[in-house]
Design a protein around this motif. Sequence first.
Motif, PDB file in Angstrom:
ATOM      1  N   ALA A  32       0.755  -1.120   0.031  1.00 25.69           N
ATOM      2  CA  ALA A  32      -0.076   0.034  -0.056  1.00 25.69           C
ATOM      3  C   ALA A  32       0.859   1.162  -0.166  1.00 25.69           C
ATOM      4  N   ARG A  33       1.795   1.307   0.981  1.00 22.40           N
ATOM      5  CA  ARG A  33       2.912   2.440   1.019  1.00 22.40           C
ATOM      6  C   ARG A  33       3.518   2.634  -0.706  1.00 22.40           C
ATOM      7  N   ILE A  34       3.933   1.633  -0.950  1.00 20.42           N
ATOM      8  CA  ILE A  34       4.622   1.821  -2.426  1.00 20.42           C
ATOM      9  C   ILE A  34       3.830   2.321  -3.276  1.00 20.42           C
ATOM     10  N   VAL A  35       2.866   1.816  -3.468  1.00 26.79           N
ATOM     11  CA  VAL A  35       1.624   2.166  -4.505  1.00 26.79           C
ATOM     12  C   VAL A  35       1.352   3.482  -4.325  1.00 26.79           C
ATOM     13  N   LEU A  36       1.145   4.110  -3.124  1.00 30.94           N
ATOM     14  CA  LEU A  36       0.738   5.331  -2.733  1.00 30.94           C
ATOM     15  C   LEU A  36       2.066   6.429  -3.116  1.00 30.94           C
ATOM     16  N   SER A  37       3.118   5.797  -2.732  1.00 29.36           N
ATOM     17  CA  SER A  37       4.468   6.759  -3.025  1.00 29.36           C
ATOM     18  C   SER A  37       4.668   7.106  -4.300  1.00 29.36           C
ATOM     19  N   VAL A  38       4.171   6.212  -5.439  1.00 32.91           N
ATOM     20  CA  VAL A  38       4.223   6.419  -6.789  1.00 32.91           C
ATOM     21  C   VAL A  38       3.133   7.316  -7.297  1.00 32.91           C
ATOM     22  N   GLY A  39       2.298   7.719  -6.595  1.00 35.92           N
ATOM     23  CA  GLY A  39       1.502   8.546  -7.151  1.00 35.92           C
ATOM     24  C   GLY A  39       0.055   8.261  -7.120  1.00 35.92           C
ATOM     25  N   ALA A  40      -0.392   7.045  -6.605  1.00 32.64           N
ATOM     26  CA  ALA A  40      -1.743   6.670  -6.594  1.00 32.64           C
ATOM     27  C   ALA A  40      -2.646   7.534  -5.761  1.00 32.64           C
ATOM     28  N   ARG A  41      -3.761   7.812  -6.029  1.00 28.60           N
ATOM     29  CA  ARG A  41      -4.624   8.926  -5.455  1.00 28.60           C
ATOM     30  C   ARG A  41      -5.342   7.952  -4.416  1.00 28.60           C
ATOM     31  N   ALA A  42      -5.432   6.673  -4.563  1.00 32.04           N
ATOM     32  CA  ALA A  42      -6.304   5.794  -3.705  1.00 32.04           C
ATOM     33  C   ALA A  42      -5.805   4.330  -3.976  1.00 32.04           C
ATOM     34  N   ILE A  43      -6.142   3.315  -3.104  1.00 32.97           N
ATOM     35  CA  ILE A  43      -5.806   2.066  -3.301  1.00 32.97           C
ATOM     36  C   ILE A  43      -6.885   1.295  -2.913  1.00 32.97           C
ATOM     37  N   ALA A  44      -7.065  -0.077  -3.206  1.00 33.75           N
ATOM     38  CA  ALA A  44      -8.134  -1.111  -3.257  1.00 33.75           C
ATOM     39  C   ALA A  44      -7.090  -2.277  -2.557  1.00 33.75           C
ATOM     40  N   THR A  45      -7.873  -3.350  -2.122  1.00 35.37           N
ATOM     41  CA  THR A  45      -7.345  -4.487  -1.758  1.00 35.37           C
ATOM     42  C   THR A  45      -7.536  -5.668  -2.901  1.00 35.37           C
ATOM     43  N   THR A  46      -6.685  -6.389  -3.100  1.00 35.17           N
ATOM     44  CA  THR A  46      -7.036  -7.696  -3.975  1.00 35.17           C
ATOM     45  C   THR A  46      -7.355  -8.822  -3.183  1.00 35.17           C
ATOM     46  N   SER A  47      -8.436  -9.668  -3.521  1.00 34.67           N
ATOM     47  CA  SER A  47      -8.854 -10.798  -2.679  1.00 34.67           C
ATOM     48  C   SER A  47      -7.606 -11.848  -2.639  1.00 34.67           C
ATOM     49  N   ALA A  48      -7.158 -11.943  -3.886  1.00 32.74           N
ATOM     50  CA  ALA A  48      -6.058 -13.172  -3.724  1.00 32.74           C
ATOM     51  C   ALA A  48      -4.776 -12.719  -3.010  1.00 32.74           C
ATOM     52  N   GLY A  49      -4.566 -11.381  -3.352  1.00 28.75           N
ATOM     53  CA  GLY A  49      -3.184 -11.027  -2.724  1.00 28.75           C
ATOM     54  C   GLY A  49      -3.241 -11.111  -1.167  1.00 28.75           C
ATOM     55  N   VAL A  50      -4.554 -10.395  -0.531  1.00 33.45           N
ATOM     56  CA  VAL A  50      -4.901 -10.844   0.855  1.00 33.45           C
ATOM     57  C   VAL A  50      -4.796 -12.121   1.445  1.00 33.45           C
ATOM     58  N   ALA A  51      -5.455 -12.781   0.702  1.00 37.82           N
ATOM     59  CA  ALA A  51      -5.663 -14.208   1.088  1.00 37.82           C
ATOM     60  C   ALA A  51      -3.935 -15.072   1.069  1.00 37.82           C
ATOM     61  N   TRP A  52      -3.600 -14.886   0.064  1.00 39.00           N
ATOM     62  CA  TRP A  52      -2.132 -15.341  -0.146  1.00 39.00           C
ATOM     63  C   TRP A  52      -1.284 -14.916   0.933  1.00 39.00           C
ATOM     64  N   SER A  53      -1.273 -13.561   1.180  1.00 39.28           N
ATOM     65  CA  SER A  53      -0.206 -12.936   2.318  1.00 39.28           C
ATOM     66  C   SER A  53      -0.693 -13.517   3.541  1.00 39.28           C
ATOM     67  N   SER A  54      -1.953 -14.009   3.714  1.00 35.44           N
ATOM     68  CA  SER A  54      -2.439 -14.466   5.062  1.00 35.44           C
ATOM     69  C   SER A  54      -2.214 -15.878   5.150  1.00 35.44           C
ATOM     70  N   GLY A  55      -1.694 -16.616   4.141  1.00 36.55           N
ATOM     71  CA  GLY A  55      -1.538 -18.137   4.213  1.00 36.55           C
ATOM     72  C   GLY A  55      -2.886 -18.875   3.664  1.00 36.55           C
ATOM     73  N   GLY A 105     -14.724  -9.855  -5.373  1.00 34.84           N
ATOM     74  CA  GLY A 105     -14.395 -10.842  -4.492  1.00 34.84           C
ATOM     75  C   GLY A 105     -14.286 -10.151  -2.903  1.00 34.84           C
ATOM     76  N   VAL A 106     -13.724  -9.127  -2.587  1.00 30.59           N
ATOM     77  CA  VAL A 106     -13.370  -8.604  -1.577  1.00 30.59           C
ATOM     78  C   VAL A 106     -14.625  -8.179  -0.906  1.00 30.59           C
ATOM     79  N   LEU A 107     -15.452  -7.552  -1.722  1.00 26.53           N
ATOM     80  CA  LEU A 107     -16.698  -7.049  -1.097  1.00 26.53           C
ATOM     81  C   LEU A 107     -17.611  -8.281  -0.759  1.00 26.53           C
ATOM     82  N   THR A 108     -17.434  -9.468  -1.630  1.00 30.88           N
ATOM     83  CA  THR A 108     -18.250 -10.732  -1.334  1.00 30.88           C
ATOM     84  C   THR A 108     -17.816 -11.317   0.122  1.00 30.88           C
ATOM     85  N   LYS A 109     -16.290 -11.274   0.129  1.00 31.94           N
ATOM     86  CA  LYS A 109     -15.958 -11.650   1.418  1.00 31.94           C
ATOM     87  C   LYS A 109     -16.581 -11.247   2.666  1.00 31.94           C
TER      88      LYS A 109
END
Length: 128
Positions: A32-55, A105-109
Amino acid sequence: MSTHLERTRTFTAMHVPGAPVVLPNVWDVASARIVLSVGARAIATTSAGVAWSSGHRDGNDLTRDGALDAVRPIAAAVDAKGQSNAEIAAALGIGEVTVKTHVAGVLTKLGLRNRIAAAIYAHEHHLS
C-alpha cells in the motif's frame, strides 16, 4: 490524517466523467505504501493477494474476520482517496474486468453489496 467525511468527499470528487478513478490493488501495508508513494490517489485490496499473504487460498478460504484482520492495518497505515476500476486497470496494465473481479471478491468476502457499503462498514467498524 483527514476525517472520514473529508476522505469521503475527496473520493466522491474523484468520480468525474471522462477521468476515471484508478484503484491499484494492494495486499499488505508495504504494498500500500509503495503504490501510494508512486502517485496513486487511492488504493484497493485484492482478494487473492490478501488471502495469499495471510496463508490462505483465494476463493472464500479466508474468513470474513480474517479478511478484516488483514485489511485493518492497511487502512490504518494509509490515507488513500479512492480510484475506479478503470484507473486501477490502467495503472497496473491489466484489464478492467480483472480489477472488477477482485473488487467484487473482496466485497463478497465482507458480505457487502458495493463500495459505498464498504465505506459505511469501514466507518462503522472504525476501519477508516
